[in-house]
Motif scaffolding. Structure first.
Motif, PDB file in Angstrom:
ATOM      1  N   GLY A 317      46.061  52.615  43.268  1.00 61.05           N
ATOM      2  CA  GLY A 317      45.679  51.847  42.097  1.00 61.05           C
ATOM      3  C   GLY A 317      46.512  50.592  41.983  1.00 61.05           C
ATOM      4  N   GLN A 318      45.880  49.499  41.544  1.00 60.78           N
ATOM      5  CA  GLN A 318      46.562  48.216  41.379  1.00 60.78           C
ATOM      6  C   GLN A 318      47.056  48.069  39.944  1.00 60.78           C
ATOM      7  N   ASP A 319      48.302  47.623  39.810  1.00 56.97           N
ATOM      8  CA  ASP A 319      48.821  47.356  38.465  1.00 56.97           C
ATOM      9  C   ASP A 319      48.150  46.136  37.854  1.00 56.97           C
ATOM     10  N   GLY A 320      47.836  45.139  38.688  1.00 60.99           N
ATOM     11  CA  GLY A 320      47.174  43.936  38.208  1.00 60.99           C
ATOM     12  C   GLY A 320      45.666  44.096  38.184  1.00 60.99           C
ATOM     13  N   SER A 321      44.995  43.004  37.867  1.00 58.19           N
ATOM     14  CA  SER A 321      43.539  43.025  37.719  1.00 58.19           C
ATOM     15  C   SER A 321      42.912  42.050  38.699  1.00 58.19           C
ATOM     16  N   ALA A 322      41.664  42.314  39.049  1.00 55.12           N
ATOM     17  CA  ALA A 322      40.917  41.431  39.948  1.00 55.12           C
ATOM     18  C   ALA A 322      39.457  41.416  39.519  1.00 55.12           C
TER      19      ALA A 322
END
Length: 374
Positions: A317-322
């Motif tokens: 899982g990515q902590d940031g957003s895309a």
């Protein structure tokens, strides 16, 4: 230029392909795509590059920003290659790319112009094959500033697929989830008084400070999930105070909260309102990504990548957003998956050339894998 990727250079044709990927990546970096004008110039360049290789493209305009769309294949599942052409600002020297020790250096090399270059090359190669799937190439202008002008607009206007690959910075692992975004302002009011008699006033800065510490202690910021150890809260900005000899009667905080995919943003807002009388305003919000790691499209991509790489591929899982979040709100499986590199958004950003070649092989093999039964 070093030869650490020489194992890939097995034929003259292959070497030409490697040099072409390097050339396109470095050219895109040179556009310095931090403004609308420069982003649109890069979109035009990509369109012409594709046109010269037999690919028809379409421009979609939104508020003066161009997105590029191209499509190949006639039947089968729809696979979207999504790449953003914008980059975050940097010092001028970071827009003079160079190659050293098997890496391409420069702003956007890793995030994500190297991946865009590969997606364009893979798309051209796939266009020469009889495809078992439809492939849409989507190059967008504004992921770094929210994505609403590009991918968000495309999704709203029905450019959808069965599976989306955003070529973000994942080091050839697959990100299936991302935290949600909740950015808010809190306006605190106090009572002004002379600085020599602070007991006669109410200091709004201190009021804000104590409230922030209470917010930090909320149980919701201690929760965990399958792919995340915790949510996050960042005190991004504070405004308050004036004359030194005056107790401040106003203070505002800007908070950037990244919440877990299964947390409810309305619950978060309610809990914050429950511990402070500050005026709360929402600045920005973005949905989390909750792609099922056991989704058949994801499993197929993982299997393909592991077959090409000869090693395990991590699901995370990515902590940031895309831009995956725009597809996720429509229930479309969307993943972040891109080459290896480091220092995105920082000095010394680079992408490994070896990984660009692997990324290209994976994209092509993944699309062609739909000629086989699951």
């Amino acid at each position: 230029m070093q030869e650490s990727w020489s194992s890939h250079l097995k034929t003259d044709e292959y070497e030409i392909e490697v040099n072409s990927i390097i050339s396109l990546t470095t050219r895109l970096i040179q556009f310095e795509t931090t403004t609308k004008e420069n982003i649109n110039l890069a979109v035009d360049y990509c369109s012409e590059w594709l046109r010269q290789r037999g690919i028809e493209t379409t421009f979609i305009n939104n508020d003066g920003y161009k997105s590029l769309i191209a499509e190949i294949g006639e039947k089968g599942p729809i696979i979207i290659f999504n790449g953003h052409l914008d980059v975050v600002p940097a010092e001028a020297d970071q827009f003079f790319p160079f190659v050293d020790d098997g890496k391409i250096y420069g702003r956007g090399s890793f995030d994500m112009l190297g991946a865009v270059s590969v997606m364009m090359h893979a798309f051209v190669e796939l266009s020469k094959k009889t495809l078992p799937a439809r492939v849409i190439l989507s190059l967008v202008p504004d992921e770094e500033t929210g994505g609403e002008k590009g991918t968000g607009y495309l999704v709203e206007n029905g450019i959808l697929g069965d599976m989306v690959i955003c070529g973000e910075t994942t080091n050839l692992d697959i990100a299936v989830q991302a935290k949600g975004i909740l950015q808010i302002s809190l306006e605190f009011l106090g009572t002004a008084s002379h600085g020599s008699r602070p007991w006669l006033g109410e200091n709004a800065i201190l009021k804000a400070f104590h409230a922030y510490k209470e917010i930090e202690r909320l149980d919701l910021f201690k929760e965990k999930s399958q792919f995340f150890d915790r949510p996050s809260i960042n005190l991004a900005r504070i405004h308050g105070g004036g004359a030194i000899n005056r107790v401040p009667d106003r203070c505002s905080l800007i908070l950037d909260i990244r919440y877990l995919p299964d947390q409810n943003p309305e619950d978060i807002l309610d809990q914050i309102r429950g511990i402070t009388d500050a005026e709360l305003k929402i600045i920005s919000r973005g949905d989390p990504v909750k792609t099922n790691p056991l989704n058949e499209f994801v499993i197929r991509l993982k299997d393909t990548a592991e077959n090409v790489l000869g090693s395990d591929v991590r699901i995370f899982g990515q902590d940031g957003s895309a831009d995956t979040r725009f597809y996720a709100t429509r229930g479309i499986p969307a993943v972040e998956f891109g080459p290896r590199g480091a220092n995105h958004h920082g000095k010394g950003e680079y992408v490994f050339i070896n990984s660009l070649l692997d990324f290209k092989s994976i994209l092509i093999d993944y699309v062609m894998s739909y000629s086989k039964k699951s």
